[in-house]
Enzyme design. Structure first.
Site, mmCIF file in Angstrom:
data_model
loop_
_atom_site.group_PDB
_atom_site.id
_atom_site.type_symbol
_atom_site.label_atom_id
_atom_site.label_comp_id
_atom_site.label_asym_id
_atom_site.label_seq_id
_atom_site.Cartn_x
_atom_site.Cartn_y
_atom_site.Cartn_z
ATOM 1 N N ILE A 251 4.239 -2.697 -2.597
ATOM 2 C CA ILE A 251 4.231 -1.948 -3.914
ATOM 3 C C ILE A 251 2.518 -1.287 -4.238
ATOM 4 C CG2 ILE A 251 4.571 -2.592 -6.487
ATOM 5 C CD1 ILE A 251 6.954 -2.492 -4.935
ATOM 6 N N GLY B 226 11.600 4.751 -7.449
ATOM 7 C CA GLY B 226 11.971 5.455 -8.790
ATOM 8 C C GLY B 226 13.476 5.340 -9.112
ATOM 9 N N GLU B 227 14.313 5.079 -8.016
ATOM 10 C CA GLU B 227 15.870 5.207 -8.432
ATOM 11 C C GLU B 227 16.191 3.901 -8.299
ATOM 12 O OE1 GLU B 227 17.208 9.704 -7.221
ATOM 13 O OE2 GLU B 227 15.483 9.047 -6.048
ATOM 14 N N GLN C 124 8.656 1.907 -13.462
ATOM 15 C CA GLN C 124 9.686 2.608 -12.634
ATOM 16 C C GLN C 124 11.000 1.564 -12.691
ATOM 17 O OE1 GLN C 124 10.110 5.998 -11.338
ATOM 18 N NE2 GLN C 124 8.324 5.952 -13.097
ATOM 19 N N ILE D 109 6.223 13.318 -12.501
ATOM 20 C CA ILE D 109 7.142 13.641 -13.591
ATOM 21 C C ILE D 109 7.230 12.418 -14.744
ATOM 22 C CG2 ILE D 109 8.611 15.038 -12.100
ATOM 23 C CD1 ILE D 109 10.469 12.829 -11.711
ATOM 24 N N GLY D 110 6.121 11.671 -14.591
ATOM 25 C CA GLY D 110 5.894 10.616 -15.285
ATOM 26 C C GLY D 110 5.971 9.301 -14.544
ATOM 27 N N THR D 111 5.801 9.336 -13.310
ATOM 28 C CA THR D 111 6.055 8.189 -12.464
ATOM 29 C C THR D 111 4.743 7.706 -12.379
ATOM 30 O OG1 THR D 111 5.799 9.931 -10.790
ATOM 31 C CG2 THR D 111 8.152 9.130 -11.203
HETATM 32 MO MO1 MOS Z 1 16.225 12.098 -8.294
HETATM 33 S S1 MOS Z 1 18.130 12.267 -8.680
HETATM 34 O O1 MOS Z 1 16.448 12.296 -6.566
HETATM 35 O O2 MOS Z 1 15.465 13.681 -8.659
#
Ligand code: MOS
Length: 681
Positions: free
Chosen positions: A571, A646-647, A580, A456-458
Site C-alpha cells: 500500500i 481503485g475497484e 479508495q 480522477i480523485g484517486t
Molecule cells: Mo474503471 S470501470 O476501470 O474506469
C-alpha cells in the site's frame, strides 16, 4: 517510506480553495456554448430537421445535425459517429447541437425552436433471460474469452451432496461522478485542436479524438488536469467531445459543452443489467464439486459491449469442474460501458450470494466454506498466484469483526423493531499493468517528472510524487509531477485499477535512467517490460463483513458496520488507499440497497435520471465503514510491489450486505437493490 507514506494530496489546497481548474472552467477566449439535442424515440429515423427558427433566436450561432453531416475520419466507436445518419438507435442519442452565445440561449433554442420530426419504429429495450436474440459473445471486456469450461460440470453437480441453483439479478446502474462530463473544443488557425476534457486518460482520448476527426495525433491536444470522478464513465471519449469539436468548427469559435446530469444517463455509459444463474455442487465436507456461472447481459444495436461478469469465478474457488459463460442481446438502448469493477462487481454479487446459500445448505460457516475451497493455483488457468492472501483477509476480518460470536441461525436476533444479522463475502480484482512512458528532469534544484497520467480523485499525482521521490532518493517536496495533458509522455488510462502500477513503473524507470545518466535527465517507455508479461496469475483479494439491521415493519435496511480487509500488495499511501477502499465499499452499499436505473418499456428511456430519483448512498446512509489491509509482499508485480485498489472495494460489498440481510431476516433477496418493497413482498 513511512514518513511520506501518508502524504496528503499535493493539489489538496488548490482543490479546497477552488483554484483547481476543471474542464469546463478554462477561460477560453471567445467561447460559445453548445447544447446537445437528444432523440425522444428509442428506435427509428429522423425525417425532418428544420433549424430555421432556432437559427433566428438572437444569440444562436449554429446548428449542427445529420441534415448536413460534418465530415469525420475513421470512427471505430459508432457512439462517436455523431450526426452522420438519420437513424436513431436509442432514446437520448444525440441528434443535433445548438451553439449560442450562452448556455441558456442554446438550451432555450434547442428546446423551443429547433424542429425535428421522427418516424418511430417499435423498440425493444427490456433484458430478459429467454430473449430470442441472445447469443454468446466470443470475447468479453476487455479481451477475455466469453466462455471457459474445464472438467465435467454436469457430473460434478449430479454427484454433489449439496447443490445451489439460483438466479440473481442486478439492475442497470449509472456512474455519478461529482463533476459532470464536460469539454471545451478550440480550433487553432493551423487546423489543430485543443480539447479541455474531463477524462481518465489524456493520451487515449487524444488518439481517439484525432482518429474520429481525421486529424494526426500531433494535431490534437487533450488537457485534463483535474477530474471530479469518473469510475469508468470517462474512460472512453463520450459523444459530447466530438459534438464540441464539430460545433466549434461550425461556429468558428471555441465551444464549451457540459452535459446536464440528466443527459449523462443517456450519453456516458452505464453498467449493464445482469441476469445470472449460478449452480454450485459440494461434497459432504463442503468441498466444491462443480461451479457453473452464466450471465445474461445487454448491449446496444450500435456495438457489442460484453461485460466480463463471470470472469471472477475463474479466479475464486477450487473445483474439479468449472464453467463460465456469457449471453448477450442487442437492444434499442445506449451502449453499456465501464462502471467501477465492470464484471467483477455484479459477478461477485451472484457468486458470493450463492456461496452463502451453499454454506447454509451444507451447515458450514460461510468463512470456513471459503477457506475450505481455497485453490492452490488459479482455478481456470492453473497458473500459480503471484500472491494470494484471501484466507488471511477472511481470518483477520473475522477476528476484527467478532465473527466467532455469530449465531448461525437466520432471523433470531431482534433488538426492538430491528432484526439484526451479519454476512461475509469476498472481493477480487486483477492486478493489471499497461505500457506507459515518463520523463524525469533535474530542474530548479529539484526534479520534474512528466507522464500523461490522470488523477480522477484517486490521488495519483500524490502517489507518483512519492514514487518518484523514493526512486530518486530524495524528499517529495523536491519533486513536481506533471500529469493530465496529452503533450506529456504517453500513458495508459486511469482505469482497470492499473494507474499506479502502469505509470509508477514508467516513473521509476525514468528516475533510474536519470540517476544513471549523471543526474540530469531520464526517460522510459515500459512497453517491453510490460509486454514480457508474467507466468503468474496476479490479483488482489479481500473479505468484507457487514452488519445490518432490518426494520421488521417497514423493511428499511440500515448498515451499522461494514469492514473490508484487503490484500493488495504494498500500500503506497495509506491515507489515499483507505479512501479508495471505503469509497468502493460505500458505492457497494449503494448498489446493495438503493441504486437502480429503471427503463421505461413504453418510451425506452431511463426514468430516474437525476440525483433526486437515482439514489446514491449519502452521508445519512453510511455509518461505520472501515477498511484495513494485511501486509503483502509480492515481487512479481512492478517496482512498487503494488496491486490496484481503485475497484476492489466495490466488489463483494453487495453480497456481504445481502447475506447479512438473509441472516437478519431469513429472507434471501436475489435481486438488487434490496428495497423495502422486495423485503416485504
Ligand atoms: Mo474503471 S470501470 O476501470 O474506469
Amino acid at each position: 517510506m513511512s514518513t511520506i507514506g501518508g502524504m496528503r494530496r499535493v493539489e489538496g489546497r488548490e482543490k479546497v480553495t477552488g483554484r483547481a481548474t476543471y474542464a469546463f472552467e478554462y477561460a477560453v477566449e471567445g467561447a460559445a456554448y453548445g447544447h446537445p439535442v437528444q432523440a425522444p424515440i428509442a428506435r427509428g429515423r429522423i425525417t425532418t430537421i428544420d433549424a430555421e427558427a432556432a437559427l433566428a433566436v438572437p444569440g444562436v450561432l449554429a446548428v449542427v445535425s445529420s441534415a448536413d453531416p460534418p465530415p469525420l475520419g475513421s470512427v471505430e466507436d459508432p457512439e462517436l459517429a455523431v450526426f452522420q445518419s438519420p437513424q436513431v438507435a436509442y432514446h437520448g442519442q444525440v441528434v443535433a447541437v445548438v451553439v449560442a452565445e450562452t448556455a441558456e440561449i442554446a438550451r432555450e433554442a434547442a428546446e423551443t425552436a429547433l424542429r425535428i420530426e421522427y418516424q418511430a419504429e417499435p423498440h425493444d429495450v427490456v433484458l430478459r433471460p429467454d430473449h430470442p436474440r441472445l447469443y454468446a459473445p466470443e470475447r468479453v471486456n476487455p479481451a477475455f474469452p466469453g466462455r471457459t469450461e474445464k472438467g465435467d460440470v454436469e457430473a460434478g453437480l449430479a454427484d454433489a451432496a449439496y447443490t445451489v441453483d439460483q438466479t440473481y439479478t442486478t439492475p442497470a446502474l449509472h456512474n455519478n461522478p461529482m463533476e459532470p462530463h464536460a469539454a471545451i473544443a478550440a480550433w487553432e488557425p493551423d487546423g489543430s485542436l485543443t480539447v479541455y476534457d474531463s477524462t481518465q486518460g489524456a493520451t487515449a482520448h487524444r488518439d481517439t479524438i484525432a482518429a474520429v476527426l481525421g486529424l494526426r495525433q500531433d494535431q490534437v491536444r487533450v488537457i485534463s488536469r483535474h477530474v471530479g470522478g469518473g469510475f469508468g464513465s470517462k474512460g472512453t471519449p463520450r459523444p459530447h467531445v466530438i459534438v464540441a469539436a464539430v460545433a466549434a468548427r461550425a461556429a468558428g469559435r471555441p465551444v464549451k459543452v457540459a452535459l446536464t446530469r440528466q443527459q449523462m444517463y443517456d450519453m456516458t455509459g452505464y453498467r449493464t443489467p445482469t441476469i445470472q444463474r449460478v449452480r454450485l455442487g459440494a461434497d459432504e465436507d463442503g468441498r466444491l464439486t462443480a461451479i457453473d456461472h452464466d450471465a445474461v447481459e445487454q448491449s446496444s444495436t450500435l456495438k457489442e459491449f460484453a461485460e466480463q461478469t463471470t470472469t471472477p469465478t475463474r479466479v475464486m474457488y477450487a473445483a474439479p469442474a468449472l464453467r463460465t459463460t456469457h449471453h448477450l442481446v442487442r437492444l434499442d438502448v445506449p451502449t453499456p460501458s465501464w462502471m467501477r469493477a465492470p464484471g467483477e462487481c455484479p459477478g461477485m454479487f451472484a457468486l458470493e450470494s450463492a456461496m452463502d446459500e451453499l454454506a447454509e445448505a451444507a451447515g458450514i460457516d460461510p468463512v470456513e466454506l471459503r477457506v475450505l475451497n481455497e485453490p492452490a493455483a488459479e482455478p481456470e488457468s492453473g497458473r500459480p498466484f503471484s500472491s494470494r492472501n484471501l484466507v488471511a483477509c477472511l481470518r483477520e476480518g473475522a477476528r476484527r469483526f467478532g465473527w466467532d460470536r455469530r449465531d448461525p441461525r437466520p432471523g433470531v436476533r431482534r433488538e426492538g423493531r430491528w432484526l439484526v444479522g451479519t454476512g461475509v463475502a469476498c472481493s477480487t480484482y486483477p492486478a493489471y499493468r499497461r505500457p506507459s512512458s515518463a520523463t524525469a528532469v533535474a530542474e530548479d534544484g529539484g526534479y520534474v517528472v512528466r507522464v500523461a497520467a490522470a488523477d480522477i480523485g484517486t490521488g495519483a499525482r500524490t502517489v507518483l510524487t512519492q514514487i518518484a521521490a523514493e526512486a530518486l532518493n530524495t524528499s517529495p517536496d523536491r519533486v513536481r509531477v506533471e500529469i493530465g495533458d496529452s503533450d506529456l509522455p504517453r500513458a495508459s488510462l486511469a482505469g482497470g485499477s492499473m494507474g499506479t502500477a502502469s505509470w509508477g513503473t514508467a516513473v521509476v524507470r525514468a528516475c533510474e535512467a536519470l540517476l544513471k545518466n549523471g543526474g540530469q535527465e531520464g526517460r522510459a517507455d515500459t512497453s517491453e517490460e510490460v509486454a514480457a508479461g508474467s507466468a503468474f496469475a496476479r490479483h488482489a483479494f479481500g473479505a468484507q463483513f457487514a452488519e445490518v439491521r432490518v426494520d421488521a415493519d417497514t423493511g428499511e435496511v440500515r448498515v451499522p458496520r461494514l469492514l473490508g480487509v484487503f490484500a493488495a500488495g504494498r500500500i503506497v499511501n495509506p491515507v489515499l488507499a483507505r479512501s479508495q477502499f471505503i469509497g468502493g465499499m460505500t458505492m457497494g452499499l449503494g448498489m446493495a440497497l438503493m441504486e437502480e436505473s429503471f427503463v421505461d418499456p413504453r418510451f425506452g428511456d431511463f426514468l430516474n435520471h437525476d440525483l433526486a430519483q437515482y439514489h446514491v448512498a449519502a452521508c445519512a446512509d453510511v455509518q461505520d465503514v472501515e477498511a484495513v489491509w494485511i501486509d503483502e509482499e509480492d515481487p512479481y508485480l512492478n517496482p512498487m510491489g503494488s496491486k490496484g485498489i481503485g475497484e476492489i472495494g466495490i466488489v463483494g460489498t453487495a453480497a456481504a450486505i445481502a447475506n447479512a440481510v438473509y441472516h437478519a431476516t431469513g429472507r434471501r433477496v436475489r435481486d438488487l437493490p434490496i428495497t423495502p418493497a422486495r423485503l416485504l413482498s
